[in-house]
Enzyme design. Structure first.
Site, mmCIF file in Angstrom:
data_model
loop_
_atom_site.group_PDB
_atom_site.id
_atom_site.type_symbol
_atom_site.label_atom_id
_atom_site.label_comp_id
_atom_site.label_asym_id
_atom_site.label_seq_id
_atom_site.Cartn_x
_atom_site.Cartn_y
_atom_site.Cartn_z
ATOM 1 C CG ASP A 42 -0.937 -3.921 -3.835
ATOM 2 O OD1 ASP A 42 0.085 -3.941 -4.815
ATOM 3 O OD2 ASP A 42 -0.799 -4.987 -3.422
ATOM 4 C CG HIS B 106 4.885 -4.509 0.586
ATOM 5 N ND1 HIS B 106 3.869 -5.005 1.474
ATOM 6 C CD2 HIS B 106 4.378 -5.492 -0.755
ATOM 7 C CE1 HIS B 106 2.895 -5.618 0.617
ATOM 8 N NE2 HIS B 106 3.014 -6.155 -0.482
ATOM 9 C CG HIS C 161 -0.038 -8.889 -1.158
ATOM 10 N ND1 HIS C 161 0.479 -8.464 -2.416
ATOM 11 C CD2 HIS C 161 -0.211 -9.649 -0.758
ATOM 12 C CE1 HIS C 161 0.151 -9.828 -3.191
ATOM 13 N NE2 HIS C 161 0.644 -10.910 -2.126
ATOM 14 C CG ASP D 110 -1.376 -7.181 -6.400
ATOM 15 O OD1 ASP D 110 -1.657 -5.423 -5.695
ATOM 16 O OD2 ASP D 110 -0.340 -7.107 -5.430
#
Length: 444
Positions: free
Chosen positions: A260, A223, A262, A347
Protein backbone atom coordinates in the site's frame (compact mmCIF):
# COMPACT_ATOMS: atom_id res chain seq x y z
CA UNK A 1 -32.42 -9.83 21.23
CA UNK A 2 -32.04 -11.42 17.83
CA UNK A 3 -28.54 -12.54 16.98
CA UNK A 4 -26.66 -11.87 13.78
CA UNK A 5 -27.50 -14.57 11.27
CA UNK A 6 -24.53 -16.87 10.68
CA UNK A 7 -24.72 -19.49 7.93
CA UNK A 8 -23.61 -22.98 8.86
CA UNK A 9 -21.32 -23.55 5.91
CA UNK A 10 -19.58 -21.47 3.26
CA UNK A 11 -20.79 -21.79 -0.29
CA UNK A 12 -18.61 -21.80 -3.37
CA UNK A 13 -19.90 -19.73 -6.26
CA UNK A 14 -19.10 -21.00 -9.75
CA UNK A 15 -20.23 -23.33 -12.48
CA UNK A 16 -18.70 -26.43 -11.01
CA UNK A 17 -20.99 -26.42 -7.97
CA UNK A 18 -24.42 -25.55 -9.42
CA UNK A 19 -26.35 -27.07 -6.53
CA UNK A 20 -24.53 -24.88 -4.02
CA UNK A 21 -24.83 -21.60 -5.84
CA UNK A 22 -27.09 -18.84 -4.63
CA UNK A 23 -29.71 -17.70 -7.08
CA UNK A 24 -28.45 -14.13 -6.78
CA UNK A 25 -26.29 -12.03 -9.06
CA UNK A 26 -22.53 -11.86 -8.79
CA UNK A 27 -21.60 -9.96 -5.65
CA UNK A 28 -25.01 -10.17 -4.03
CA UNK A 29 -24.24 -13.05 -1.69
CA UNK A 30 -23.67 -10.87 1.38
CA UNK A 31 -25.65 -12.34 4.29
CA UNK A 32 -26.97 -9.00 5.52
CA UNK A 33 -29.60 -6.69 4.08
CA UNK A 34 -29.19 -2.93 4.02
CA UNK A 35 -32.74 -1.82 3.10
CA UNK A 36 -33.33 -0.01 6.38
CA UNK A 37 -29.86 1.48 6.31
CA UNK A 38 -30.35 2.94 2.87
CA UNK A 39 -33.68 4.43 3.99
CA UNK A 40 -31.99 5.95 7.04
CA UNK A 41 -29.01 7.38 5.20
CA UNK A 42 -30.85 8.29 2.02
CA UNK A 43 -28.77 6.26 -0.45
CA UNK A 44 -30.17 6.23 -3.93
CA UNK A 45 -27.37 4.92 -6.12
CA UNK A 46 -28.82 2.47 -8.60
CA UNK A 47 -25.90 0.05 -8.42
CA UNK A 48 -25.98 -0.22 -4.66
CA UNK A 49 -29.74 -0.79 -4.59
CA UNK A 50 -29.32 -3.69 -7.02
CA UNK A 51 -26.78 -5.28 -4.68
CA UNK A 52 -28.80 -4.85 -1.51
CA UNK A 53 -32.13 -6.01 -2.91
CA UNK A 54 -31.15 -9.66 -3.06
CA UNK A 55 -29.57 -10.15 0.36
CA UNK A 56 -30.96 -12.07 3.31
CA UNK A 57 -32.55 -10.27 6.22
CA UNK A 58 -31.32 -9.71 9.72
CA UNK A 59 -32.77 -7.91 12.70
CA UNK A 60 -31.63 -4.34 13.31
CA UNK A 61 -29.52 -3.93 16.42
CA UNK A 62 -28.20 -7.49 16.21
CA UNK A 63 -25.06 -8.29 18.14
CA UNK A 64 -22.47 -11.02 17.97
CA UNK A 65 -21.57 -13.18 20.93
CA UNK A 66 -18.92 -15.87 21.23
CA UNK A 67 -21.34 -18.74 21.77
CA UNK A 68 -23.46 -17.76 18.77
CA UNK A 69 -20.52 -17.64 16.39
CA UNK A 70 -18.39 -20.78 16.64
CA UNK A 71 -16.05 -21.52 13.77
CA UNK A 72 -17.56 -24.09 11.46
CA UNK A 73 -15.30 -26.63 9.83
CA UNK A 74 -15.06 -25.90 6.12
CA UNK A 75 -16.78 -28.44 3.92
CA UNK A 76 -15.22 -27.62 0.57
CA UNK A 77 -14.95 -30.62 -1.77
CA UNK A 78 -11.38 -31.76 -2.40
CA UNK A 79 -12.02 -31.63 -6.12
CA UNK A 80 -12.90 -27.95 -5.95
CA UNK A 81 -9.74 -27.12 -4.03
CA UNK A 82 -7.60 -29.10 -6.47
CA UNK A 83 -9.08 -27.45 -9.55
CA UNK A 84 -9.20 -23.87 -8.28
CA UNK A 85 -6.51 -21.35 -9.12
CA UNK A 86 -8.13 -18.50 -7.19
CA UNK A 87 -10.37 -18.48 -4.12
CA UNK A 88 -11.88 -15.17 -3.12
CA UNK A 89 -14.40 -13.66 -0.73
CA UNK A 90 -16.18 -10.35 -1.06
CA UNK A 91 -17.44 -8.21 1.77
CA UNK A 92 -18.52 -4.85 0.27
CA UNK A 93 -19.74 -3.38 3.58
CA UNK A 94 -22.52 -1.54 1.80
CA UNK A 95 -23.86 0.03 4.99
CA UNK A 96 -20.45 1.39 6.04
CA UNK A 97 -20.39 4.48 3.87
CA UNK A 98 -20.00 8.25 3.93
CA UNK A 99 -20.98 10.20 0.86
CA UNK A 100 -18.01 11.70 -1.04
CA UNK A 101 -15.56 9.83 1.21
CA UNK A 102 -12.74 8.12 -0.76
CA UNK A 103 -13.18 4.86 1.18
CA UNK A 104 -16.72 4.33 -0.09
CA UNK A 105 -19.04 1.39 -0.57
CA UNK A 106 -18.53 1.61 -4.34
CA UNK A 107 -15.06 0.09 -4.15
CA UNK A 108 -15.76 -3.65 -3.97
CA UNK A 109 -18.71 -3.52 -6.42
CA UNK A 110 -16.41 -1.76 -8.93
CA UNK A 111 -13.91 -4.61 -8.62
CA UNK A 112 -16.60 -7.27 -9.00
CA UNK A 113 -17.95 -5.50 -12.09
CA UNK A 114 -14.46 -5.40 -13.63
CA UNK A 115 -13.91 -9.10 -12.97
CA UNK A 116 -17.20 -9.82 -14.72
CA UNK A 117 -16.53 -7.56 -17.71
CA UNK A 118 -13.03 -8.93 -18.20
CA UNK A 119 -14.33 -12.51 -17.90
CA UNK A 120 -12.34 -13.31 -14.78
CA UNK A 121 -15.32 -14.23 -12.60
CA UNK A 122 -16.60 -17.72 -11.69
CA UNK A 123 -19.31 -17.32 -14.35
CA UNK A 124 -16.64 -17.27 -17.05
CA UNK A 125 -13.90 -19.38 -15.44
CA UNK A 126 -15.82 -22.27 -13.95
CA UNK A 127 -13.71 -24.23 -11.50
CA UNK A 128 -10.62 -22.06 -11.94
CA UNK A 129 -12.00 -19.07 -10.04
CA UNK A 130 -14.23 -19.71 -7.06
CA UNK A 131 -15.97 -17.32 -4.73
CA UNK A 132 -16.58 -18.54 -1.18
CA UNK A 133 -19.96 -17.24 -0.14
CA UNK A 134 -21.81 -17.10 3.19
CA UNK A 135 -18.64 -17.31 5.24
CA UNK A 136 -18.74 -16.65 8.98
CA UNK A 137 -17.86 -13.35 10.61
CA UNK A 138 -14.80 -13.40 12.81
CA UNK A 139 -15.65 -14.19 16.40
CA UNK A 140 -14.60 -11.82 19.15
CA UNK A 141 -11.75 -14.09 20.27
CA UNK A 142 -10.27 -13.90 16.77
CA UNK A 143 -10.26 -10.11 16.82
CA UNK A 144 -9.03 -9.98 20.42
CA UNK A 145 -5.80 -11.70 19.39
CA UNK A 146 -4.94 -8.36 17.77
CA UNK A 147 -7.17 -5.68 19.33
CA UNK A 148 -7.97 -4.87 22.94
CA UNK A 149 -11.25 -6.12 24.38
CA UNK A 150 -12.10 -2.60 25.51
CA UNK A 151 -11.88 -1.33 21.94
CA UNK A 152 -13.98 -4.18 20.56
CA UNK A 153 -16.76 -3.80 23.12
CA UNK A 154 -16.61 -0.02 22.92
CA UNK A 155 -17.11 -0.09 19.16
CA UNK A 156 -20.07 -2.45 19.50
CA UNK A 157 -21.68 -0.11 22.05
CA UNK A 158 -21.11 2.86 19.74
CA UNK A 159 -23.38 1.29 17.15
CA UNK A 160 -26.47 2.56 18.97
CA UNK A 161 -25.20 6.13 18.70
CA UNK A 162 -24.38 5.59 15.03
CA UNK A 163 -27.89 4.24 14.52
CA UNK A 164 -29.40 7.37 16.05
CA UNK A 165 -27.18 9.85 14.22
CA UNK A 166 -26.74 7.96 10.93
CA UNK A 167 -22.97 8.44 10.93
CA UNK A 168 -20.33 9.21 13.56
CA UNK A 169 -16.62 9.96 13.49
CA UNK A 170 -14.51 7.98 15.91
CA UNK A 171 -12.69 10.41 18.16
CA UNK A 172 -8.92 10.51 17.87
CA UNK A 173 -8.69 8.36 14.75
CA UNK A 174 -8.49 10.95 12.00
CA UNK A 175 -11.07 10.53 9.24
CA UNK A 176 -12.40 7.14 10.40
CA UNK A 177 -16.19 7.05 10.46
CA UNK A 178 -18.77 4.50 11.56
CA UNK A 179 -22.39 3.78 10.73
CA UNK A 180 -24.81 1.49 12.51
CA UNK A 181 -23.52 -1.53 10.54
CA UNK A 182 -19.78 -0.91 10.91
CA UNK A 183 -19.21 -3.38 13.75
CA UNK A 184 -20.97 -6.32 12.10
CA UNK A 185 -19.52 -5.59 8.68
CA UNK A 186 -16.00 -5.28 10.05
CA UNK A 187 -16.34 -8.67 11.73
CA UNK A 188 -17.49 -10.09 8.41
CA UNK A 189 -14.50 -8.66 6.56
CA UNK A 190 -12.12 -10.13 9.13
CA UNK A 191 -13.97 -13.42 8.80
CA UNK A 192 -13.31 -13.45 5.06
CA UNK A 193 -9.58 -13.53 5.70
CA UNK A 194 -9.93 -16.32 8.24
CA UNK A 195 -12.03 -18.35 5.81
CA UNK A 196 -9.43 -17.94 3.07
CA UNK A 197 -6.61 -18.99 5.40
CA UNK A 198 -8.58 -22.14 6.26
CA UNK A 199 -9.32 -22.87 2.60
CA UNK A 200 -5.83 -22.25 1.23
CA UNK A 201 -4.24 -24.30 4.01
CA UNK A 202 -6.66 -27.16 3.34
CA UNK A 203 -5.83 -27.01 -0.36
CA UNK A 204 -2.10 -27.02 0.33
CA UNK A 205 -2.50 -30.39 2.04
CA UNK A 206 -4.04 -31.89 -1.10
CA UNK A 207 -1.45 -30.90 -3.66
CA UNK A 208 1.61 -28.76 -4.42
CA UNK A 209 -0.26 -25.94 -6.18
CA UNK A 210 -3.00 -24.57 -3.93
CA UNK A 211 -5.13 -21.66 -5.15
CA UNK A 212 -4.22 -18.16 -4.13
CA UNK A 213 -6.69 -16.31 -1.96
CA UNK A 214 -7.97 -12.75 -2.23
CA UNK A 215 -10.10 -11.06 0.44
CA UNK A 216 -11.97 -8.34 -1.47
CA UNK A 217 -13.16 -6.63 1.68
CA UNK A 218 -13.65 -3.31 3.35
CA UNK A 219 -13.24 -1.37 5.53
CA UNK A 220 -9.49 -1.86 5.10
CA UNK A 221 -7.39 -2.84 8.08
CA UNK A 222 -3.67 -2.11 8.06
CA UNK A 223 -3.89 1.24 9.91
CA UNK A 224 -6.07 -0.10 12.75
CA UNK A 225 -3.87 -0.25 15.86
CA UNK A 226 -4.37 -2.68 18.75
CA UNK A 227 -6.17 -0.03 20.81
CA UNK A 228 -8.49 1.32 18.14
CA UNK A 229 -9.32 2.28 14.55
CA UNK A 230 -7.32 4.65 12.40
CA UNK A 231 -7.06 5.95 8.85
CA UNK A 232 -10.30 4.48 7.40
CA UNK A 233 -9.47 1.11 9.07
CA UNK A 234 -11.54 -0.58 11.79
CA UNK A 235 -10.15 -4.08 12.45
CA UNK A 236 -6.77 -5.32 11.26
CA UNK A 237 -8.02 -7.94 8.80
CA UNK A 238 -4.58 -9.20 7.82
CA UNK A 239 -3.31 -9.19 11.40
CA UNK A 240 -6.31 -11.21 12.57
CA UNK A 241 -5.69 -13.71 9.76
CA UNK A 242 -2.01 -13.97 10.67
CA UNK A 243 -2.79 -14.87 14.27
CA UNK A 244 -5.41 -17.34 13.07
CA UNK A 245 -2.86 -19.04 10.83
CA UNK A 246 -0.58 -19.45 13.81
CA UNK A 247 -3.14 -20.54 16.40
CA UNK A 248 -5.43 -22.67 14.24
CA UNK A 249 -3.01 -24.19 11.75
CA UNK A 250 0.37 -24.12 13.46
CA UNK A 251 1.88 -21.95 10.73
CA UNK A 252 4.39 -20.33 13.06
CA UNK A 253 6.30 -18.13 10.64
CA UNK A 254 4.09 -15.61 8.84
CA UNK A 255 5.41 -13.06 6.36
CA UNK A 256 3.30 -9.98 5.67
CA UNK A 257 4.13 -7.91 2.59
CA UNK A 258 2.43 -4.51 2.49
CA UNK A 259 2.70 -2.57 -0.78
CA UNK A 260 0.00 0.00 0.00
CA UNK A 261 1.20 3.55 -0.63
CA UNK A 262 0.74 4.26 3.09
CA UNK A 263 2.66 2.56 5.88
CA UNK A 264 0.71 -0.24 7.59
CA UNK A 265 1.31 1.14 11.06
CA UNK A 266 -1.43 -0.92 12.70
CA UNK A 267 -0.04 -4.21 11.44
CA UNK A 268 3.45 -3.09 12.41
CA UNK A 269 2.36 -2.17 15.94
CA UNK A 270 0.59 -5.50 16.45
CA UNK A 271 3.74 -7.51 15.70
CA UNK A 272 6.60 -5.13 16.45
CA UNK A 273 8.12 -7.40 19.10
CA UNK A 274 7.18 -10.74 17.50
CA UNK A 275 10.07 -12.62 15.85
CA UNK A 276 7.70 -15.05 14.12
CA UNK A 277 5.87 -12.47 11.99
CA UNK A 278 8.04 -10.65 9.47
CA UNK A 279 6.38 -7.40 8.43
CA UNK A 280 7.74 -5.72 5.30
CA UNK A 281 6.26 -2.44 4.09
CA UNK A 282 7.01 -0.37 1.00
CA UNK A 283 5.31 3.02 1.10
CA UNK A 284 5.73 6.62 0.05
CA UNK A 285 8.18 8.55 2.17
CA UNK A 286 6.48 11.23 4.27
CA UNK A 287 2.94 10.05 3.53
CA UNK A 288 0.17 9.37 6.05
CA UNK A 289 0.48 8.39 8.88
CA UNK A 290 4.14 9.43 9.07
CA UNK A 291 5.37 6.13 10.51
CA UNK A 292 7.46 3.44 8.85
CA UNK A 293 10.89 5.01 9.07
CA UNK A 294 13.63 2.95 7.49
CA UNK A 295 15.42 2.51 10.82
CA UNK A 296 12.34 1.09 12.57
CA UNK A 297 13.19 -2.61 12.60
CA UNK A 298 11.23 -4.09 15.50
CA UNK A 299 12.08 -4.34 19.16
CA UNK A 300 12.95 -6.94 21.78
CA UNK A 301 12.64 -10.46 20.40
CA UNK A 302 11.18 -8.97 17.23
CA UNK A 303 14.20 -6.83 16.38
CA UNK A 304 14.98 -7.37 12.71
CA UNK A 305 11.51 -8.78 11.91
CA UNK A 306 10.20 -5.41 10.68
CA UNK A 307 11.52 -3.93 7.45
CA UNK A 308 10.38 -0.54 6.19
CA UNK A 309 11.31 0.73 2.74
CA UNK A 310 10.03 4.30 2.26
CA UNK A 311 10.14 5.24 -1.42
CA UNK A 312 10.51 8.79 -2.73
CA UNK A 313 7.59 10.51 -4.39
CA UNK A 314 7.42 9.61 -8.07
CA UNK A 315 8.69 6.07 -7.56
CA UNK A 316 7.01 3.59 -9.86
CA UNK A 317 7.52 0.33 -11.70
CA UNK A 318 11.32 0.54 -11.73
CA UNK A 319 11.40 1.14 -7.98
CA UNK A 320 9.17 -1.84 -7.18
CA UNK A 321 11.01 -4.21 -9.49
CA UNK A 322 14.26 -3.29 -7.77
CA UNK A 323 12.63 -3.46 -4.33
CA UNK A 324 11.28 -6.91 -5.01
CA UNK A 325 14.50 -8.34 -6.40
CA UNK A 326 16.85 -6.75 -3.88
CA UNK A 327 14.79 -6.50 -0.69
CA UNK A 328 11.50 -8.44 -0.67
CA UNK A 329 12.69 -11.73 -2.19
CA UNK A 330 15.96 -11.94 -0.19
CA UNK A 331 14.07 -11.13 3.04
CA UNK A 332 11.54 -13.87 2.38
CA UNK A 333 14.21 -16.38 1.44
CA UNK A 334 16.05 -15.74 4.68
CA UNK A 335 12.91 -15.74 6.86
CA UNK A 336 11.49 -18.95 5.32
CA UNK A 337 7.79 -18.27 6.00
CA UNK A 338 5.10 -20.93 6.41
CA UNK A 339 2.56 -18.63 4.72
CA UNK A 340 2.68 -15.25 2.97
CA UNK A 341 -0.06 -12.66 3.52
CA UNK A 342 -0.22 -9.51 1.42
CA UNK A 343 -1.70 -6.12 2.26
CA UNK A 344 -2.61 -5.25 -1.31
CA UNK A 345 -3.16 -1.52 -1.47
CA UNK A 346 -3.71 -0.12 -4.96
CA UNK A 347 -3.40 3.54 -3.97
CA UNK A 348 0.20 3.74 -5.22
CA UNK A 349 -1.24 3.85 -8.74
CA UNK A 350 -0.40 6.97 -10.73
CA UNK A 351 -4.10 7.84 -11.03
CA UNK A 352 -4.90 7.49 -7.33
CA UNK A 353 -5.83 10.80 -5.68
CA UNK A 354 -4.40 10.18 -2.19
CA UNK A 355 -0.66 9.86 -2.79
CA UNK A 356 2.22 10.58 -5.14
CA UNK A 357 3.72 7.33 -6.41
CA UNK A 358 3.25 6.26 -10.02
CA UNK A 359 2.68 2.53 -10.09
CA UNK A 360 0.74 1.23 -13.07
CA UNK A 361 -1.58 -1.70 -13.61
CA UNK A 362 1.49 -3.53 -14.87
CA UNK A 363 3.34 -2.86 -11.60
CA UNK A 364 0.64 -4.66 -9.64
CA UNK A 365 0.67 -7.54 -12.13
CA UNK A 366 4.43 -7.88 -11.60
CA UNK A 367 4.05 -7.84 -7.82
CA UNK A 368 1.29 -10.46 -7.85
CA UNK A 369 3.19 -12.75 -10.21
CA UNK A 370 6.44 -12.40 -8.27
CA UNK A 371 4.86 -12.94 -4.86
CA UNK A 372 3.00 -15.97 -6.18
CA UNK A 373 6.30 -17.49 -7.34
CA UNK A 374 7.92 -16.65 -4.01
CA UNK A 375 5.15 -18.43 -2.11
CA UNK A 376 5.46 -21.47 -4.38
CA UNK A 377 9.19 -21.69 -3.70
CA UNK A 378 9.10 -21.03 0.05
CA UNK A 379 5.81 -22.09 1.63
CA UNK A 380 3.96 -24.56 -0.56
CA UNK A 381 2.11 -21.83 -2.44
CA UNK A 382 0.17 -20.64 0.62
CA UNK A 383 -0.56 -16.99 -0.12
CA UNK A 384 -3.53 -14.69 0.48
CA UNK A 385 -4.02 -11.06 -0.59
CA UNK A 386 -6.11 -8.59 1.41
CA UNK A 387 -7.57 -5.46 -0.15
CA UNK A 388 -6.36 -2.30 1.54
CA UNK A 389 -6.33 1.11 -0.20
CA UNK A 390 -7.18 2.16 -3.73
CA UNK A 391 -9.52 5.11 -4.28
CA UNK A 392 -9.69 5.69 -8.02
CA UNK A 393 -12.33 3.14 -8.98
CA UNK A 394 -10.97 2.68 -12.49
CA UNK A 395 -7.34 2.06 -11.53
CA UNK A 396 -8.38 0.02 -8.50
CA UNK A 397 -10.63 -2.36 -10.41
CA UNK A 398 -8.29 -2.80 -13.39
CA UNK A 399 -5.32 -3.43 -11.10
CA UNK A 400 -7.16 -6.06 -9.06
CA UNK A 401 -8.30 -7.69 -12.31
CA UNK A 402 -4.69 -7.82 -13.51
CA UNK A 403 -3.72 -9.35 -10.18
CA UNK A 404 -6.20 -12.12 -10.98
CA UNK A 405 -4.51 -12.54 -14.39
CA UNK A 406 -1.16 -12.95 -12.65
CA UNK A 407 -2.64 -15.54 -10.31
CA UNK A 408 -3.89 -17.44 -13.37
CA UNK A 409 -0.51 -17.22 -15.14
CA UNK A 410 -2.17 -15.34 -17.99
CA UNK A 411 -0.78 -12.31 -19.85
CA UNK A 412 -1.22 -8.92 -18.28
CA UNK A 413 -4.09 -6.71 -19.42
CA UNK A 414 -2.12 -3.60 -18.49
CA UNK A 415 -1.79 -2.41 -22.08
CA UNK A 416 -5.57 -1.87 -22.10
CA UNK A 417 -5.38 0.49 -19.12
CA UNK A 418 -1.93 2.04 -18.79
CA UNK A 419 -1.05 5.22 -20.66
CA UNK A 420 2.73 5.76 -20.67
CA UNK A 421 2.13 9.45 -21.32
CA UNK A 422 0.84 9.89 -17.77
CA UNK A 423 4.21 8.88 -16.29
CA UNK A 424 7.30 10.95 -15.66
CA UNK A 425 10.87 9.93 -14.97
CA UNK A 426 11.40 8.15 -11.69
CA UNK A 427 13.93 9.53 -9.17
CA UNK A 428 16.30 6.61 -9.68
CA UNK A 429 19.13 7.99 -7.53
CA UNK A 430 16.89 8.39 -4.48
CA UNK A 431 15.33 4.98 -5.12
CA UNK A 432 18.74 3.29 -5.23
CA UNK A 433 19.82 5.08 -2.07
CA UNK A 434 16.73 3.93 -0.16
CA UNK A 435 17.13 0.34 -1.32
CA UNK A 436 20.84 0.25 -0.46
CA UNK A 437 20.15 1.70 2.97
CA UNK A 438 17.50 -0.93 3.70
CA UNK A 439 19.83 -3.66 2.50
CA UNK A 440 22.58 -2.36 4.75
CA UNK A 441 20.38 -2.11 7.85
CA UNK A 442 19.08 -5.66 7.35
CA UNK A 443 22.29 -7.22 6.02
CA UNK A 444 20.71 -8.30 2.77
Amino acid sequence: MEKLWVPSLPILGGRMLPLLRHCCAVGSHHPLTWRSIFQTLGREQKQIRSWSAQCSAYNEGASVSEKDNPHKKLALPDKSLLDARILYCTSPALGHNKEAHPESNKRVPAIVDALEKLELSPKHRGSQVLEIQNFNPACLDDVARVHSRSYITGLEKAMSKASEEGLIFIEGTGPTYATETTFQESLLSAGAGITLVDSVVAASKLGPNPPLGFALVRPPGHHAVPQGPMGFCVFGNIAVAARHAQHQHGLKRVMIIDFDVHHGNGTSDAFYDDPDIFFLSTHQFGSYPGTGKINQVGQGDGEGATLNLPLPGGAGDYAMRCAFDEVIAPSAQRFKPDIILVSAGYDAHALDPLAGLQFTTGTFYMLASSIKQLAKELCGGRCIFFLEGGYNLQSLSSSVADTFCAFLDEPSLAAQFDDPAMLFEEPTRKIKEAIEKAKGIHSL
